[in-house]
Enzyme design. Structure first.
Site, PDB file in Angstrom:
ATOM      1  N   SER A  24      77.065  76.273  39.374  1.00  0.00           N
ATOM      2  CA  SER A  24      77.599  75.253  38.454  1.00  0.00           C
ATOM      3  C   SER A  24      76.663  75.010  37.277  1.00  0.00           C
ATOM      4  O   SER A  24      75.452  74.867  37.454  1.00  0.00           O
ATOM      5  CB  SER A  24      77.801  73.941  39.214  1.00  0.00           C
ATOM      6  OG  SER A  24      78.328  72.963  38.357  1.00  0.00           O
ATOM      7  N   GLY A  75      72.440  66.133  30.879  1.00  0.00           N
ATOM      8  CA  GLY A  75      73.160  64.859  30.993  1.00  0.00           C
ATOM      9  C   GLY A  75      74.628  65.042  31.341  1.00  0.00           C
ATOM     10  O   GLY A  75      75.465  64.243  30.923  1.00  0.00           O
ATOM     11  N   LEU A  76      74.922  66.112  32.088  1.00  0.00           N
ATOM     12  CA  LEU A  76      76.293  66.398  32.544  1.00  0.00           C
ATOM     13  C   LEU A  76      77.363  66.370  31.443  1.00  0.00           C
ATOM     14  O   LEU A  76      78.390  65.700  31.581  1.00  0.00           O
ATOM     15  CB  LEU A  76      76.693  65.431  33.680  1.00  0.00           C
ATOM     16  CG  LEU A  76      76.054  65.664  35.053  1.00  0.00           C
ATOM     17  CD1 LEU A  76      76.433  64.529  36.026  1.00  0.00           C
ATOM     18  CD2 LEU A  76      76.463  66.997  35.660  1.00  0.00           C
ATOM     19  N   ASN A 128      79.095  67.438  43.711  1.00  0.00           N
ATOM     20  CA  ASN A 128      77.747  67.381  43.141  1.00  0.00           C
ATOM     21  C   ASN A 128      77.137  66.045  43.561  1.00  0.00           C
ATOM     22  O   ASN A 128      77.388  65.014  42.960  1.00  0.00           O
ATOM     23  CB  ASN A 128      77.808  67.526  41.617  1.00  0.00           C
ATOM     24  CG  ASN A 128      76.429  67.467  40.982  1.00  0.00           C
ATOM     25  OD1 ASN A 128      75.435  67.197  41.660  1.00  0.00           O
ATOM     26  ND2 ASN A 128      76.354  67.719  39.688  1.00  0.00           N
ATOM     27  N   CYS A 131      72.728  65.784  40.976  1.00  0.00           N
ATOM     28  CA  CYS A 131      72.155  65.945  39.642  1.00  0.00           C
ATOM     29  C   CYS A 131      70.945  65.005  39.508  1.00  0.00           C
ATOM     30  O   CYS A 131      71.057  63.807  39.753  1.00  0.00           O
ATOM     31  CB  CYS A 131      73.184  65.618  38.562  1.00  0.00           C
ATOM     32  SG  CYS A 131      72.486  65.823  36.923  1.00  0.00           S
ATOM     33  N   THR A 192      68.632  71.300  41.152  1.00  0.00           N
ATOM     34  CA  THR A 192      67.333  71.428  40.476  1.00  0.00           C
ATOM     35  C   THR A 192      66.298  70.429  41.013  1.00  0.00           C
ATOM     36  O   THR A 192      66.645  69.390  41.577  1.00  0.00           O
ATOM     37  CB  THR A 192      67.508  71.208  38.962  1.00  0.00           C
ATOM     38  OG1 THR A 192      68.203  69.980  38.755  1.00  0.00           O
ATOM     39  CG2 THR A 192      68.281  72.338  38.332  1.00  0.00           C
ATOM     40  N   GLY A 242      69.018  78.789  43.961  1.00  0.00           N
ATOM     41  CA  GLY A 242      67.715  78.349  43.454  1.00  0.00           C
ATOM     42  C   GLY A 242      66.787  79.528  43.240  1.00  0.00           C
ATOM     43  O   GLY A 242      66.227  80.074  44.185  1.00  0.00           O
ATOM     44  N   GLY A 243      66.667  79.956  41.987  1.00  0.00           N
ATOM     45  CA  GLY A 243      65.676  80.962  41.633  1.00  0.00           C
ATOM     46  C   GLY A 243      66.001  82.395  41.991  1.00  0.00           C
ATOM     47  O   GLY A 243      65.117  83.253  41.978  1.00  0.00           O
TER      48      GLY A 243
END
Ligand SMILES: Cc1cc2nc3c(=O)[nH]c(=O)nc-3n(C[C@H](O)[C@H](O)[C@H](O)COP(=O)(O)O)c2cc1C
Length: 303
Positions: A24, A75-76, A128, A131, A192, A242-243
């Site tokens: 996403s 900020g979405l 989600n 965030c 994140t 992630g990564g």
């Protein structure tokens, strides 16, 4: 010529032709870019997180770039659910699973958005809950186990397609939150990592929002640890993120317990063909090491 192994997998109640999914927030606010990425080899795609109302996001600077990570505080920004149906319609013409990501502050908000996503024809909903930089949403919701349980229960009781819960690494105990979300069909780990950077010449934070979320190869060990921990302690169905930049990274997540993986920052960094490159690498590894399918590799490292 490399003979592609059977890369099919079922993750979070959805069947994919290969284990790679667009994460996403990266090139997934627009139906045509999602379609293009699916045609380039991604097994599925998660949309940008969509809320009830259109949002502009934060003022720039919104990204800090580094060799091994980026920190973002977007900020979405999103067009709002009423304006997103057309994009999903376009993305669906690629014929692969689309997962609708949504964010809200409470169970009713999530339910309203999920019902719309179902009408638009997505194969699953990704909540989600994570965030790290928008007040009132994301981690503020996703670090409260009682609220997470309530949201998942509300959606599971009313929505007929699979529900995925995307969790934040910015919590003290990922197992406590994972347990609260355990009625979900899939657990997505990780969003994140809360972070910041300082401009030493200007003597102030780089990001307008001060804090942001870090992604990219630097966060992979955190993601691997959380996937492993949730698999070991709760045995849930996991989608790792992630990564991930290479086949080896994806296999590491799969061996830690993921049935599929998502790729975000690496698409930004290396381009759309990363999906076919990683798929070929996974296939070769399976050939060389005698794995018949993805599920035979899932969680093999968990002790
Ligand atoms: C620019 C940017 C925007 C993002 N937007 C969202 C979002 O809207 N919803 C969400 O759940 N995750 C969002 N993420 C998080 C990613 O989906 C992913 O969890 C995270 O970046 C770690 O994966 P990666 O290292 O492969 O990027 C965003 C990440 C980036 C870099």
């Amino acid at each position: 010529m490399l003979i592609m192994r059977n890369l099919k997998t079922t993750a979070g109640g959805v069947s994919f032709e290969n284990p790679l999914i667009l994460a996403s927030g990266i090139l997934d606010e627009n139906g045509y870019t999602i379609k293009r990425i699916l045609e380039e080899g991604s097994g599925g795609a998660v949309t940008k997180s969509i809320g009830m109302e259109e949002r502009d996001g934060y003022m720039p600077p919104v990204v800090v770039e580094h060799e091994n990570y980026i920190i973002n505080a977007m900020g979405l920004p999103n067009p709002g659910i009423e304006n997103f149906g057309e994009e999903i319609k376009i993305a669906r013409t690629a014929g692969k699973p689309i997962i609708g990501s949504i964010y809200a502050a409470d169970p009713e908000g999530f339910l309203n958005l999920a019902e719309k996503m179902v009408d638009y024809g997505v194969q699953a909903i990704e909540l989600n809950l994570s965030c790290p930089h928008v007040k009132g949403f994301g981690t503020e919701v996703g670090s409260d186990p009682v609220l997470v349980k309530e949201i998942v229960k509300t959606l599971k009781g009313s929505i007929d397609i699979p529900i995925w819960s995307k969790l934040s690494p910015n919590v003290t105990s990922i197992v406590d939150i994972g347990r609260a979300a355990s009625d979900s069909d899939g657990i997505v780990l990780i969003n994140t990592v809360r972070a910041m950077a300082i401009d030493i010449y200007a003597r102030k934070p780089v990001l307008k929002n001060t804090y942001g979320g870090m992604s990219g190869s630097s966060i992979k060990p955190v993601g691997i640890r959380m996937v492993y921990e949730i698999k070991k302690e709760l045995g849930l169905n996991i989608i790792g993120v992630g990564g991930i930049e290479s086949a080896e990274d994806a296999i590491e997540y799969i061996m830690a317990g993921a049935s599929a993986v998502q790729i975000g920052t690496a698409v930004w960094k290396y381009g759309r063909n990363i999906f076919s490159t990683i798929n070929s690498g996974i296939s070769k590894f399976m050939e060389d090491n005698g794995y018949e399918n993805i599920s035979k590799m899932t969680g093999v490292a968990v002790q």
